[in-house]
Scaffold this active site. Structure first.
Site, PDB file in Angstrom:
ATOM      1  N   GLU A 440       0.951  -1.228  -0.073  1.00  0.00           N
ATOM      2  CA  GLU A 440      -0.110  -0.586  -0.064  1.00  0.00           C
ATOM      3  C   GLU A 440       0.919   0.880   0.230  1.00  0.00           C
ATOM      4  O   GLU A 440       0.614   2.152   0.409  1.00  0.00           O
ATOM      5  CB  GLU A 440      -0.850   0.186   1.313  1.00  0.00           C
ATOM      6  CG  GLU A 440      -2.363  -0.606   1.107  1.00  0.00           C
ATOM      7  CD  GLU A 440      -3.143  -0.310  -0.378  1.00  0.00           C
ATOM      8  OE1 GLU A 440      -2.772  -0.781  -1.072  1.00  0.00           O
ATOM      9  OE2 GLU A 440      -2.732   1.285  -0.974  1.00  0.00           O
TER      10      GLU A 440
HETATM   11  C1  LIG Z   1       2.795 -10.022   0.190  1.00  0.00           C
HETATM   12  C2  LIG Z   1       2.410  -8.631  -0.643  1.00  0.00           C
HETATM   13  C3  LIG Z   1       1.204  -8.268  -1.300  1.00  0.00           C
HETATM   14  C4  LIG Z   1       1.071  -7.378  -2.372  1.00  0.00           C
HETATM   15  N1  LIG Z   1      -0.500  -6.796  -2.357  1.00  0.00           N
HETATM   16  C5  LIG Z   1      -0.301  -5.965  -3.266  1.00  0.00           C
HETATM   17  C6  LIG Z   1      -1.794  -5.616  -4.137  1.00  0.00           C
HETATM   18  O1  LIG Z   1      -3.318  -6.244  -3.643  1.00  0.00           O
HETATM   19  N2  LIG Z   1      -1.873  -4.995  -5.366  1.00  0.00           N
HETATM   20  C7  LIG Z   1      -1.387  -4.270  -5.921  1.00  0.00           C
HETATM   21  O2  LIG Z   1      -0.999  -4.085  -6.776  1.00  0.00           O
HETATM   22  N3  LIG Z   1       0.513  -4.660  -5.152  1.00  0.00           N
HETATM   23  C8  LIG Z   1       0.435  -4.918  -4.179  1.00  0.00           C
HETATM   24  N4  LIG Z   1       1.885  -5.407  -3.821  1.00  0.00           N
HETATM   25  C9  LIG Z   1       2.458  -4.758  -3.896  1.00  0.00           C
HETATM   26  C10 LIG Z   1       2.977  -3.812  -3.053  1.00  0.00           C
HETATM   27  O3  LIG Z   1       2.409  -2.474  -2.988  1.00  0.00           O
HETATM   28  C11 LIG Z   1       4.906  -2.957  -3.242  1.00  0.00           C
HETATM   29  O4  LIG Z   1       5.858  -4.251  -3.335  1.00  0.00           O
HETATM   30  C12 LIG Z   1       4.723  -2.145  -3.318  1.00  0.00           C
HETATM   31  O5  LIG Z   1       4.093  -0.788  -3.254  1.00  0.00           O
HETATM   32  C13 LIG Z   1       6.208  -1.351  -3.081  1.00  0.00           C
HETATM   33  O6  LIG Z   1       6.908  -1.219  -5.056  1.00  0.00           O
HETATM   34  P1  LIG Z   1       8.026  -1.977  -5.099  1.00  0.00           P
HETATM   35  O7  LIG Z   1       7.793  -3.526  -4.241  1.00  0.00           O
HETATM   36  O8  LIG Z   1       8.345  -2.606  -6.252  1.00  0.00           O
HETATM   37  O9  LIG Z   1       9.150  -1.561  -4.420  1.00  0.00           O
HETATM   38  P2  LIG Z   1      10.163  -0.139  -5.413  1.00  0.00           P
HETATM   39  O10 LIG Z   1       8.735   0.927  -5.829  1.00  0.00           O
HETATM   40  O11 LIG Z   1      10.757  -0.876  -5.939  1.00  0.00           O
HETATM   41  O12 LIG Z   1      10.554   0.385  -4.123  1.00  0.00           O
HETATM   42  C14 LIG Z   1      11.546  -0.259  -3.452  1.00  0.00           C
HETATM   43  C15 LIG Z   1      12.643   0.501  -2.150  1.00  0.00           C
HETATM   44  O13 LIG Z   1      12.812   2.054  -3.384  1.00  0.00           O
HETATM   45  C16 LIG Z   1      12.023   2.626  -2.215  1.00  0.00           C
HETATM   46  N5  LIG Z   1      11.537   4.386  -2.864  1.00  0.00           N
HETATM   47  C17 LIG Z   1      10.546   4.023  -4.361  1.00  0.00           C
HETATM   48  N6  LIG Z   1      10.118   4.951  -4.989  1.00  0.00           N
HETATM   49  C18 LIG Z   1      10.696   5.729  -4.252  1.00  0.00           C
HETATM   50  C19 LIG Z   1      11.221   7.450  -3.619  1.00  0.00           C
HETATM   51  N7  LIG Z   1      10.425   7.496  -5.462  1.00  0.00           N
HETATM   52  N8  LIG Z   1      11.589   8.156  -3.046  1.00  0.00           N
HETATM   53  C20 LIG Z   1      11.737   6.948  -2.262  1.00  0.00           C
HETATM   54  N9  LIG Z   1      11.617   6.490  -2.223  1.00  0.00           N
HETATM   55  C21 LIG Z   1      11.545   5.041  -3.634  1.00  0.00           C
HETATM   56  C22 LIG Z   1      10.729   2.387  -1.565  1.00  0.00           C
HETATM   57  O14 LIG Z   1      10.443   2.997  -1.000  1.00  0.00           O
HETATM   58  C23 LIG Z   1      11.349   0.544  -1.471  1.00  0.00           C
HETATM   59  O15 LIG Z   1      12.372   0.992   0.192  1.00  0.00           O
HETATM   60  C24 LIG Z   1       2.098  -6.160  -2.237  1.00  0.00           C
HETATM   61  C25 LIG Z   1       3.043  -6.772  -2.043  1.00  0.00           C
HETATM   62  C26 LIG Z   1       3.423  -7.968  -1.201  1.00  0.00           C
HETATM   63  C27 LIG Z   1       4.576  -7.864  -1.151  1.00  0.00           C
END
Ligand SMILES: Cc1cc2nc3c(=O)[nH]c(=O)nc-3n(C[C@H](O)[C@H](O)[C@H](O)COP(=O)(O)OP(=O)(O)OC[C@H]3O[C@@H](n4cnc5c(N)ncnc54)[C@H](O)[C@@H]3O)c2cc1C
Length: 596
Positions: A440
């Site tokens: 989220e």
């Molecule tokens: C168990 C689970 C359930 C989930 N359920 C859903 C769901 O129902 N629907 C859905 O759509 N998604 C879902 N997700 C996805 C989840 O919302 C994302 O994993 C999350 O939003 C982060 O995206 P990412 O993993 O690609 O990390 P990234 O976006 O690659 O981020 C990696 C790191 O970089 C940081 N970062 C990234 N961009 C910035 C920025 N601009 N400024 C500062 N820091 C930054 C982040 O804070 C993080 O620490 C789920 C994930 C998991 C693991």
């Protein structure tokens, strides 16, 4: 040992003593609600969650979800529990009556959610996502889509999912590639791959209604070219029953650290039939209705875990015999004293206790304003409440989940090695709680939302609903002997927050990296000030009541002790946060990338 007693007394305190419940019952929409009804619903919710959901928590964790030929099965017992959940009306508590909901305040709905998350976080995700999807649909869907889908989703017969994430696109949704092509009949064909979709496929409901972000052929690049679509797993026939299978398939489920009974799915959309929700290219606006609901819901997950971790730790600390009290033997009849006598164990228990009670108090403040923002007759009152909810949503999401994780971790520490091994079930809380800080929108991204969007919005207007009541409380209670040193502590913390706000506004204007560097600490500082205000308010209520003999005397005395612990052992963090914010970005950004 996973143990849970619904915290009904504290919920009643928060609803009817700490906050003004009559603010809600005065609203036309809740004219039939009173404190007795709220208490009855919460009591029944407590029974359902502790009797039906809690026993499935450890077994669900052990068994996890399975997939075979695209069919996902939830662990044993989940299907039956979900049936009982729907039959009991728990999916419809705060949903609007015109679509079959019970129309109770969201404030009560979120307390029920707390109990669900405390007893079975994985289970809670299924109805939690449905609830969020109904909010987006209600606010942005066409009348036809609403009348067709909402009643079935609110009854729980059909569930919902939220499809944002793709392999290359997490936080930065502007990168998303899923496409939607308009059809002559007004529908769309959606194609693309989504990952990490909670409740994307499972065996609990008859149909799954996916809310999917995708791009139209004429979409501008980036975040401004995203639209939202409703894509059902089964296309409903003319009677509204699930008919032909739509072009959406679960190609796999994730193996993950926690919430193992929640299916986290990879979904392939292949010319799947869908319908637009809201205006073309305005999908983020509509999706934010769902995301904001989910963000509060995820904050409540942190609170639920904080409460259950606390209760499990207390049970163990009273039972486990090790060492003797530093104040002299407490139980000479036993070979050793229970570990609850040790100050360091008390430090952990009290931290967990104030985490749960504080977040409950703050969560209810936000939830009440959410109800007011939706139902007040007066437009200005609705707007003010909306500002407050917008400001506090990232704080609830990030701080509650951080504290929930802290509490889960402390519960393991309280159990020692017996917490680290699986038999007692407390290590599950750590694994389950961890995701809430990530999904989220990660907690770092919540903090950026707070400083980058919520603070500057409407020239800082959002802050009024937070700063004003706290400043007024301090002015009214400056000389209140019940508060003693606490009022000075509150005043100092508020001062630090105000200075930090001005600093971020001023420095951030010149250099956005300055705001980015301050964000996480600033969010925590704001959260701590909110908690400090509510603890002080609780003391003013509890002190006179703590003198009256009766069954509640101990409750009020404990409130006062907990408030003191918060002020002496938690709130001092605000001074350190202030210094960290003040130091700016320099040390954080000094090293060149190659030096890492
Ligand atoms: C168990 C689970 C359930 C989930 N359920 C859903 C769901 O129902 N629907 C859905 O759509 N998604 C879902 N997700 C996805 C989840 O919302 C994302 O994993 C999350 O939003 C982060 O995206 P990412 O993993 O690609 O990390 P990234 O976006 O690659 O981020 C990696 C790191 O970089 C940081 N970062 C990234 N961009 C910035 C920025 N601009 N400024 C500062 N820091 C930054 C982040 O804070 C993080 O620490 C789920 C994930 C998991 C693991």
């Amino acid at each position: 040992m996973q143990t849970y007693t619904p915290p009904l007394r504290d919920m009643a305190f928060v609803l009817t003593e700490l906050h003004d419940f009559s603010q809600l019952t005065a609203l036309e929409a809740f004219s039939e609600v009173d404190a007795d009804l709220a208490a009855t619903v919460l009591e029944e919710g407590g029974k359902f969650t502790s009797e039906v959901l809690l026993p499935l928590n450890a077994t669900g964790d052990k068994e996890g979800c399975t997939i075979e030929n695209g069919v996902v099965r939830t662990p044993r017992g989940f299907k039956e529990a979900y049936r009982q959940f729907c039959e009991g009306g728990w999916s419809a508590v705060s949903a609007p009556p015109e679509f079959g909901g019970q129309g109770l305040p969201e404030t009560i709905g979120l307390m029920i959610s707390e109990m669900i998350c405390a007893t079975n976080l994985s289970f809670g995700l299924y109805p939690g996502l449905t609830g969020g999807a109904t909010v987006a649909l209600r606010k942005y869907g066409s009348d036809e889509l609403k009348s067709f889908y909402l009643p079935k989703m609110i009854s729980g017969e059909w569930s919902g999912s939220m499809c944002l994430t793709e392999a290359h696109c997490g936080t930065d949704l502007g990168l998303l590639r899923t496409r939607a092509v308009p059809q002559e009949d007004g529908s769309y064909r959606v194609s693309g791959s989504k990952i990490f979709i909670s409740a994307g496929e499972h065996d609990l409901s008859d149909n799954i209604v996916h809310l999917v972000l995708a791009r139209l052929p004429d979409a501008p690049p980036g975040i401004k070219g995203i639209s939202l679509f409703l894509v059902p797993k089964f296309l409903p026939d003319e009677n509204g029953a699930p008919g032909e299978r739509n072009g959406v398939l679960c190609t796999g489920i994730e193996h993950k650290m926690g919430i193992k009974a929640s299916a986290t799915c990879q979904l392939a959309f292949d010319d799947a039939k869908g319908w637009l929700i809201g205006a073309p290219h305005k999908g983020m606006q509509a999706m934010f209705a769902m995301m904001n609901t989910e963000r509060l819901g995820v904050g409540i997950q942190g609170l639920g875990i904080a409460e259950t971790a606390y209760q499990s730790a207390v049970a163990y600390a009273k039972e486990r015999l090790q060492g003797r009290s530093l104040a002299g033997v407490k139980h000479p009849e036993l070979p050793a004293d229970p570990i609850i006598v040790h100050p360091d164990v008390r430090r952990m228990l009290m931290t967990m206790r104030v985490n749960a009670e504080g977040c409950r108090a703050l969560g209810a403040w936000v939830a009440m304003q959410l109800d007011i923002s939706e139902h007040a007759a007066d437009e200005r009152q609705r707007r003010d409440a909306e500002d407050f909810v917008a400001l506090m949503t990232p704080v609830v999401k990030a701080m509650f989940t951080d504290l929930g994780f802290e509490s889960a971790n402390l519960a393991v520490q309280t159990y020692g090695g017996h917490g680290y091994i699986v038999d007692h079930g407390v290590e599950q809380y750590v694994r389950d709680a961890r995701i809430a800080m990530i999904y989220e929108g990660t907690n770092g991204v919540q903090a950026l939302d707070l400083v980058g969007r919520k603070l500057p919005a409407h020239m800082g207007r959002n802050l009024r609903g937070f700063f004003h009541p706290i400043a007024a409380f301090i002015a009214e209670n400056k000389e209140n002997p019940m508060l003693g040193e606490m009022i000075t502590g509150l005043e100092r913390a508020l001062g630090a927050l105000q200075l930090s706000t001005a600093q971020i506004a001023e420095r951030g204007m010149r250099d956005p990296e300055e705001a980015g560097a301050a964000a996480t600490d600033y969010l925590r500082l704001m959260g701590l000030v909110g908690l400090a205000y509510l603890w002080a308010k609780a003391v003013v209520i509890a002190v006179p009541k703590s003198f009256a003999p009766g069954p509640d005397q101990a409750f009020y005395a404990a409130k006062i002790s907990s408030a003191r612990f918060f002020y002496e052992r938690v709130l001092p963090e605000s001074a350190a946060l202030y210094l960290k914010i003040k130091s700016g970005k320099a040390s954080m950004m000094a090293l060149p990338d190659e030096a890492f």
